[in-house]
Design an enzyme around this catalytic site. Structure first.
Site, mmCIF file in Angstrom:
data_model
loop_
_atom_site.group_PDB
_atom_site.id
_atom_site.type_symbol
_atom_site.label_atom_id
_atom_site.label_comp_id
_atom_site.label_asym_id
_atom_site.label_seq_id
_atom_site.Cartn_x
_atom_site.Cartn_y
_atom_site.Cartn_z
ATOM 1 N N LYS A 61 -38.033 -25.136 32.194
ATOM 2 C CA LYS A 61 -38.289 -24.886 33.624
ATOM 3 C C LYS A 61 -39.426 -25.778 34.108
ATOM 4 O O LYS A 61 -39.355 -26.366 35.195
ATOM 5 C CB LYS A 61 -38.620 -23.403 33.850
ATOM 6 C CG LYS A 61 -37.405 -22.495 33.672
ATOM 7 C CD LYS A 61 -37.760 -21.024 33.520
ATOM 8 C CE LYS A 61 -36.506 -20.219 33.137
ATOM 9 N NZ LYS A 61 -36.773 -18.839 32.777
ATOM 10 N N GLN A 105 -41.082 -14.291 32.490
ATOM 11 C CA GLN A 105 -40.042 -14.536 31.487
ATOM 12 C C GLN A 105 -39.742 -13.254 30.710
ATOM 13 O O GLN A 105 -40.648 -12.584 30.208
ATOM 14 C CB GLN A 105 -40.503 -15.659 30.540
ATOM 15 C CG GLN A 105 -39.452 -16.111 29.539
ATOM 16 C CD GLN A 105 -38.259 -16.803 30.179
ATOM 17 O OE1 GLN A 105 -38.373 -17.468 31.200
ATOM 18 N NE2 GLN A 105 -37.091 -16.651 29.585
ATOM 19 N N ASP A 128 -36.278 -14.936 40.687
ATOM 20 C CA ASP A 128 -35.239 -14.448 39.773
ATOM 21 C C ASP A 128 -34.249 -13.553 40.506
ATOM 22 O O ASP A 128 -33.162 -13.278 40.017
ATOM 23 C CB ASP A 128 -35.876 -13.598 38.658
ATOM 24 C CG ASP A 128 -36.143 -14.377 37.387
ATOM 25 O OD1 ASP A 128 -35.342 -15.271 37.061
ATOM 26 O OD2 ASP A 128 -37.151 -14.086 36.731
#
Ligand code: GUN
Length: 302
Positions: A61, A105, A128
């Site tokens: 990322k 994460q 997300d």
């Protein structure tokens, strides 16, 4: 049609790398426009602990942010970080104008409350799209952010010219991050969706009768090569979301990545299929970048 003729037919391969290149070209234009307005998109990623797979994902990322000119802020916290310390970090990033998007994460270490952490993220910065507020907006067709993997699968089909409207889509797997949101995206009243969706899972009766009815079969259940040729309809489109590391004595590191679909047996029976690796994989980061740019664009109108 005879088996011989089928054996000579090749399915189209749908490659995430090719599809994502087109989306990245659009994103570069949007990022340039933001910069003309004095805004640089910023993505903050929080990683708690030292899980090797998570470290790889977070590194990917970061690399993509740098490539696109998105500021990348990495917050690597020790495995024994407390709930309150993590919540304080999220509050700090919520208040930071340089940060357009926040991603924690997953999975988190067991002692941390994942659900509380997700709910602490400012929904405007929830790239997300895991926050209940954003999932609710998605269900009623008012989303500006969509969960990355389902949105990536949708874009992949639309941009590969696969017609979804009126088709019977069967989704194998009902996770919060793939199966459930994907079912919602594909059933929306929209000319690029409008599917009839069936979701099957580990407790479904007549599992393979249902998979065999699919015009489009999307598999996200985490079982290596579960779907074999006898479980799919001739000419179907197959999207394989599985990423399973299995033992392979012939591989250099003794492991090999396979999907949830038995690619070699299925490919000669279907019209299009995504390989593993190289299929859905590249789309997730691409849609995360897209969500980060969308979140930054809010500041154009604020
Ligand atoms: N872990 C595995 N996939 C994801 C994802 O899409 N987002 C986050 N935050 N964590 C993950």
């Amino acid at each position: 049609m005879s088996a011989k003729v089928w054996a000579s037919m090749a399915a189209d391969l749908i490659l995430g790398k090719d599809v994502s290149e087109k989306i990245y070209a659009d994103l570069r234009d949007r990022i340039a426009r933001l910069k003309q307005n004095g805004i640089v998109p910023g993505l903050a990623v929080i990683l708690v602990g030292d899980d090797p797979a998570s470290q790889v994902y977070v590194g990917m990322k970061d690399k993509k942010c740098v490539e696109l000119g998105i500021n990348s802020y990495q917050h690597i916290l020790p495995a024994d970080t407390t709930q309150e310390e993590l919540m304080a970090k999220i509050r700090e990033l919520n208040a930071d104008d340089r940060v357009s998007g926040i991603l924690v994460q997953l999975p988190l270490p067991k002692h941390l409350d994942e659900s509380a952490v997700i709910k602490a993220i400012d929904p405007d910065k929830d790239v997300d799209c895991f926050h209940p507020f954003n999932l609710g907006k998605m269900i009623i067709g008012e989303a500006d952010l969509l969960p990355a993997t389902p949105a990536g699968i949708h874009q992949m089909m639309v941009r590969s010219g696969i017609k979804i409207a009126g088709k019977h889509v069967v989704i194998v797997g009902r996770s919060n991050i793939v199966g459930k949101p994907l079912a919602n995206i594909l059933m929306q009243k929209d000319e690029n969706a409008d599917a009839t969706v069936t979701v099957v899972h580990s407790r479904t009766a007549n599992f393979s009768e249902l998979t065999k009815m699919a015009d489009i079969l999307i598999v996200a259940i985490g079982k290596p090569r579960l779907i074999t040729a006898d479980m799919v309809k001739e000419g179907a489109v197959i999207i394989d979301v599985g990423t399973n590391r299995i033992d392979d004595p012939t591989a250099k590191n003794g492991k090999r990545l396979v999907g949830d679909v038995d690619f070699d047996s299925v490919k000669d029976k279907v019209s299009a299929i995504t390989p593993v690796p190289g299929g859905v994989g590249p789309m997730t980061i691409c849609m995360l970048m897209s969500n980060t740019v969308t979140a930054a664009e809010r500041r154009l109108t604020k």
